[in-house]
Design a protein around this motif. Structure first.
Motif, PDB file in Angstrom:
ATOM      1  N   ARG A  60       9.416   6.912 -25.139  1.00 47.90           N
ATOM      2  CA  ARG A  60       9.691   8.348 -25.137  1.00 47.90           C
ATOM      3  C   ARG A  60       8.793   9.042 -26.154  1.00 47.90           C
ATOM      4  O   ARG A  60       8.217   8.413 -27.023  1.00 47.90           O
ATOM      5  CB  ARG A  60      11.161   8.607 -25.490  1.00 47.90           C
ATOM      6  N   GLY A  61       8.708  10.350 -26.010  1.00 52.35           N
ATOM      7  CA  GLY A  61       7.920  11.142 -26.948  1.00 52.35           C
ATOM      8  C   GLY A  61       6.491  11.349 -26.477  1.00 52.35           C
ATOM      9  O   GLY A  61       6.055  10.803 -25.464  1.00 52.35           O
ATOM     10  N   PRO A  62       5.725  12.158 -27.232  1.00 51.62           N
ATOM     11  CA  PRO A  62       4.329  12.412 -26.870  1.00 51.62           C
ATOM     12  C   PRO A  62       3.486  11.144 -26.980  1.00 51.62           C
ATOM     13  O   PRO A  62       3.837  10.207 -27.695  1.00 51.62           O
ATOM     14  CB  PRO A  62       3.886  13.472 -27.887  1.00 51.62           C
ATOM     15  N   TYR A  88      -9.495  10.805 -36.195  1.00 50.40           N
ATOM     16  CA  TYR A  88      -9.392  11.813 -35.126  1.00 50.40           C
ATOM     17  C   TYR A  88     -10.718  12.546 -34.969  1.00 50.40           C
ATOM     18  O   TYR A  88     -11.189  12.768 -33.835  1.00 50.40           O
ATOM     19  CB  TYR A  88      -8.277  12.807 -35.432  1.00 50.40           C
ATOM     20  N   LEU A  89     -11.338  12.929 -36.078  1.00 56.51           N
ATOM     21  CA  LEU A  89     -12.628  13.611 -35.999  1.00 56.51           C
ATOM     22  C   LEU A  89     -13.678  12.745 -35.315  1.00 56.51           C
ATOM     23  O   LEU A  89     -14.550  13.250 -34.607  1.00 56.51           O
ATOM     24  CB  LEU A  89     -13.113  13.992 -37.409  1.00 56.51           C
ATOM     25  N   ALA A  90     -13.573  11.432 -35.505  1.00 60.44           N
ATOM     26  CA  ALA A  90     -14.517  10.497 -34.885  1.00 60.44           C
ATOM     27  C   ALA A  90     -14.164  10.176 -33.436  1.00 60.44           C
ATOM     28  O   ALA A  90     -14.831   9.344 -32.817  1.00 60.44           O
ATOM     29  CB  ALA A  90     -14.570   9.208 -35.703  1.00 60.44           C
ATOM     30  N   GLU A  91     -13.103  10.812 -32.921  1.00 59.30           N
ATOM     31  CA  GLU A  91     -12.654  10.620 -31.535  1.00 59.30           C
ATOM     32  C   GLU A  91     -12.164   9.209 -31.275  1.00 59.30           C
ATOM     33  O   GLU A  91     -12.193   8.720 -30.142  1.00 59.30           O
ATOM     34  CB  GLU A  91     -13.753  11.005 -30.535  1.00 59.30           C
ATOM     35  N   GLU A  92     -11.691   8.536 -32.311  1.00 55.99           N
ATOM     36  CA  GLU A  92     -11.157   7.184 -32.156  1.00 55.99           C
ATOM     37  C   GLU A  92      -9.708   7.198 -31.679  1.00 55.99           C
ATOM     38  O   GLU A  92      -9.209   6.183 -31.205  1.00 55.99           O
ATOM     39  CB  GLU A  92     -11.272   6.433 -33.488  1.00 55.99           C
ATOM     40  N   TRP A  93      -9.050   8.339 -31.818  1.00 54.52           N
ATOM     41  CA  TRP A  93      -7.721   8.518 -31.224  1.00 54.52           C
ATOM     42  C   TRP A  93      -7.581   9.962 -30.765  1.00 54.52           C
ATOM     43  O   TRP A  93      -8.311  10.844 -31.210  1.00 54.52           O
ATOM     44  CB  TRP A  93      -6.598   8.123 -32.187  1.00 54.52           C
ATOM     45  N   ASP A  94      -6.647  10.168 -29.861  1.00 51.56           N
ATOM     46  CA  ASP A  94      -6.450  11.512 -29.321  1.00 51.56           C
ATOM     47  C   ASP A  94      -5.027  11.645 -28.803  1.00 51.56           C
ATOM     48  O   ASP A  94      -4.268  10.661 -28.749  1.00 51.56           O
ATOM     49  CB  ASP A  94      -7.449  11.806 -28.192  1.00 51.56           C
ATOM     50  N   ALA A  95      -4.669  12.865 -28.416  1.00 53.07           N
ATOM     51  CA  ALA A  95      -3.349  13.140 -27.859  1.00 53.07           C
ATOM     52  C   ALA A  95      -3.421  14.421 -27.056  1.00 53.07           C
ATOM     53  O   ALA A  95      -3.996  15.409 -27.520  1.00 53.07           O
ATOM     54  CB  ALA A  95      -2.307  13.277 -28.971  1.00 53.07           C
ATOM     55  N   ASP A  96      -2.864  14.398 -25.850  1.00 52.74           N
ATOM     56  CA  ASP A  96      -2.801  15.631 -25.065  1.00 52.74           C
ATOM     57  C   ASP A  96      -1.926  16.659 -25.762  1.00 52.74           C
ATOM     58  O   ASP A  96      -2.203  17.850 -25.730  1.00 52.74           O
ATOM     59  CB  ASP A  96      -2.249  15.341 -23.658  1.00 52.74           C
ATOM     60  N   VAL A 101       2.506  15.044 -31.425  1.00 54.83           N
ATOM     61  CA  VAL A 101       2.307  13.779 -32.144  1.00 54.83           C
ATOM     62  C   VAL A 101       2.371  14.009 -33.651  1.00 54.83           C
ATOM     63  O   VAL A 101       3.067  13.283 -34.385  1.00 54.83           O
ATOM     64  CB  VAL A 101       0.961  13.141 -31.753  1.00 54.83           C
ATOM     65  N   LEU A 102       1.677  15.022 -34.139  1.00 59.38           N
ATOM     66  CA  LEU A 102       1.667  15.297 -35.579  1.00 59.38           C
ATOM     67  C   LEU A 102       3.032  15.759 -36.067  1.00 59.38           C
ATOM     68  O   LEU A 102       3.421  15.475 -37.210  1.00 59.38           O
ATOM     69  CB  LEU A 102       0.596  16.345 -35.902  1.00 59.38           C
ATOM     70  N   GLY A 103       3.785  16.422 -35.188  1.00 57.96           N
ATOM     71  CA  GLY A 103       5.133  16.836 -35.553  1.00 57.96           C
ATOM     72  C   GLY A 103       6.059  15.652 -35.760  1.00 57.96           C
ATOM     73  O   GLY A 103       6.890  15.650 -36.680  1.00 57.96           O
ATOM     74  N   VAL A 104       5.934  14.644 -34.914  1.00 54.76           N
ATOM     75  CA  VAL A 104       6.734  13.424 -35.091  1.00 54.76           C
ATOM     76  C   VAL A 104       6.407  12.776 -36.430  1.00 54.76           C
ATOM     77  O   VAL A 104       7.302  12.366 -37.188  1.00 54.76           O
ATOM     78  CB  VAL A 104       6.480  12.433 -33.930  1.00 54.76           C
ATOM     79  N   LEU A 105       5.135  12.685 -36.751  1.00 57.52           N
ATOM     80  CA  LEU A 105       4.728  12.090 -38.025  1.00 57.52           C
ATOM     81  C   LEU A 105       5.239  12.917 -39.209  1.00 57.52           C
ATOM     82  O   LEU A 105       5.688  12.359 -40.214  1.00 57.52           O
ATOM     83  CB  LEU A 105       3.210  11.964 -38.074  1.00 57.52           C
ATOM     84  N   ALA A 106       5.203  14.249 -39.084  1.00 57.53           N
ATOM     85  CA  ALA A 106       5.675  15.104 -40.172  1.00 57.53           C
ATOM     86  C   ALA A 106       7.170  14.947 -40.399  1.00 57.53           C
ATOM     87  O   ALA A 106       7.643  14.889 -41.540  1.00 57.53           O
ATOM     88  CB  ALA A 106       5.336  16.565 -39.866  1.00 57.53           C
ATOM     89  N   ARG A 107       7.930  14.845 -39.316  1.00 53.54           N
ATOM     90  CA  ARG A 107       9.392  14.723 -39.456  1.00 53.54           C
ATOM     91  C   ARG A 107       9.792  13.406 -40.114  1.00 53.54           C
ATOM     92  O   ARG A 107      10.862  13.303 -40.704  1.00 53.54           O
ATOM     93  CB  ARG A 107      10.064  14.854 -38.083  1.00 53.54           C
TER      94      ARG A 107
END
Length: 416
Positions: A60-62, A88-96, A101-107
């Motif tokens: 579940r989740g993004p 992320y800047l190097a395009e080694e990971w991404d997310a639609d 995704v960043l909100g889950v990490l922040a919480r």
């Protein structure tokens, strides 16, 4: 020594982005420890994760898609959250759904790293560089790196008021059409908070591009606005002249520690975040010294939980490295305690608008994405666009998750 192990489409300019273009070397032991910690954290989060072609987990989740797991883990092993952002800047990971995704990490920020390692944070987390301290010369250099990028760049994604701070909407979801009115609503509430009326003598610490000074002058106030950004000062002066208030507004290139005089009202919008904890006492002493008897201060300040602020206070972060060098977001408690310890100023009113900042950032982020071709024409490359997108999404996620808030704060007291 570094080696390049992943080449995104189009490549990365190694001269402009040395720590993005090259993946750092890392011992197998350190990388194995990082892999264990990262995968343990990711498996416990409400995320779906795809690691290259080999592994996918989470129901579940993004969706977080890691295109280059080895580079991704090595960057985190060496640089922690800075490495995560550089990956992320190097395009080694991404997310639609990057904000999701960043909100889950922040919480879950407080529990991503195991408690024993949290206690040893000082041993493994990078420290803030001395070069970014907000001395009189350092503060000007730090401001220059962000706010003097290009007035044209900021104009591409800000609304007609050129306000680069949280708006206050009149409903839960904002729109681009409503943003100028929401920005002026924010300004008017701040001016009301410090009692700006006909004849008021107003000091603004942090000019931006002049909208608050213009609205204060329209009330009949006389405004002294100070900034450390040469680009902002020039455009603010032009906008003040165009609005017909050149006789009421003075915009000066000046540090808040060098301002003299007494003012009926002192206003500072999202500037305390750039002061740095080391200089918070000096900042509040300046507010007190500059305030006339019976006057009031109105601050708009981004805030974060006190325990998280303390945990990250000495750590060098991705935001500090790439966006706001020398900055630190305070907690409301830190504001109250610093003012009380060093001045007679006290917080006498406040109101939070965190969800409004999330909407403001969403509108900026969407607008910035629409202006990609124009950003390129200004001479900023694809890595810069990706960095700016990450910054806006990262910030929006902080407010949507409740990790960050924004407060309008009234301070009263001061000299009698």
């Amino acid at each position: 020594m570094t080696t390049h192990v992943f080449e995104p489409d189009g490549g990365i300019d190694a001269d402009r982005w040395p720590d993005v273009a090259a993946v750092p070397r890392c011992s197998p032991v350190r990388q194995a420890i990082a892999r264990a910690i990262v995968l343990r954290a990711l498996r416990r989060l409400p995320l779906r994760v795809r690691l290259g072609d080999a592994e996918e987990f989470g129901a579940r989740g993004p969706l977080l898609v890691v295109r280059a797991p080895d580079a991704f883990l090595r960057r985190i092993a060496v640089g922690g959250l800075i490495g995560f952002g550089e990956s992320y800047l190097a395009e080694e990971w991404d997310a639609d759904d990057l904000v999701g995704v960043l909100g889950v990490l922040a919480r879950h920020a407080a529990t991503l790293v195991p408690a024993p390692l949290q206690r040893l944070r000082g041993l493994w987390a990078p420290r803030q560089p001395d070069a970014q301290r907000n001395t009189l010369t350092g503060a000007r250099a730090n401001v220059h790196r962000h706010y003097d990028l290009s007035n044209d760049l900021f104009a591409l994604f800000l609304d007609e008021t050129l306000s680069y701070s949280s708006a206050v909407f009149d409903r839960s979801r904002g729109s681009w059409r409503e943003l100028p009115a929401a920005q002026r609503r924010k300004i008017d509430r701040l001016l009301d908070l410090c009692g700006v009326t006909e004849g008021s003598k107003v000091l603004e610490i942090g000019t931006g591009w002049g909208e608050l000074a213009i609205r204060a002058a329209a009330r009949g106030a006389v405004v002294h606005s100070v900034t450390l950004s040469a680009e902002q000062r020039e455009l603010a002066r032009e906008r003040v002249r165009a609005a017909g208030f050149a006789d009421r507004v003075r915009v000066e290139l000046c540090d808040y520690r060098q301002v003299t005089g007494r003012y009926d009202a002192v206003v500072s919008v999202e500037m305390i975040e750039a002061v740095g904890a080391e200089y918070w006492p000096a900042y509040f002493r300046a507010l007190e010294t500059l305030l006339a008897p019976g006057g009031r201060v109105a601050l708009q300040a981004i805030t974060m939980p006190h325990d998280r602020m303390r945990a990250s206070a000495d750590t060098h972060t991705w935001i500090q490295k790439y966006i706001f060098p020398g900055g630190l977001i305070p907690s409301l408690r830190a504001i109250e305690e610093t003012a009380a310890a060093h001045t007679s100023l006290r917080v006498t009113a406040r109101e939070g608008y965190g969800s409004h900042y999330a909407e403001t950032l969403r509108l900026w982020r969407e607008r910035f994405a629409q202006q990609a071709a124009y950003v390129d024409e200004l001479g900023f490359d694809a890595t810069f666009r990706r960095m700016w997108t990450f910054y806006l999404a990262y910030s929006e996620a902080g407010f949507r998750s409740g990790y960050l808030d924004v407060q309008q704060i009234q301070l009263s007291g001061g000299p009698s």
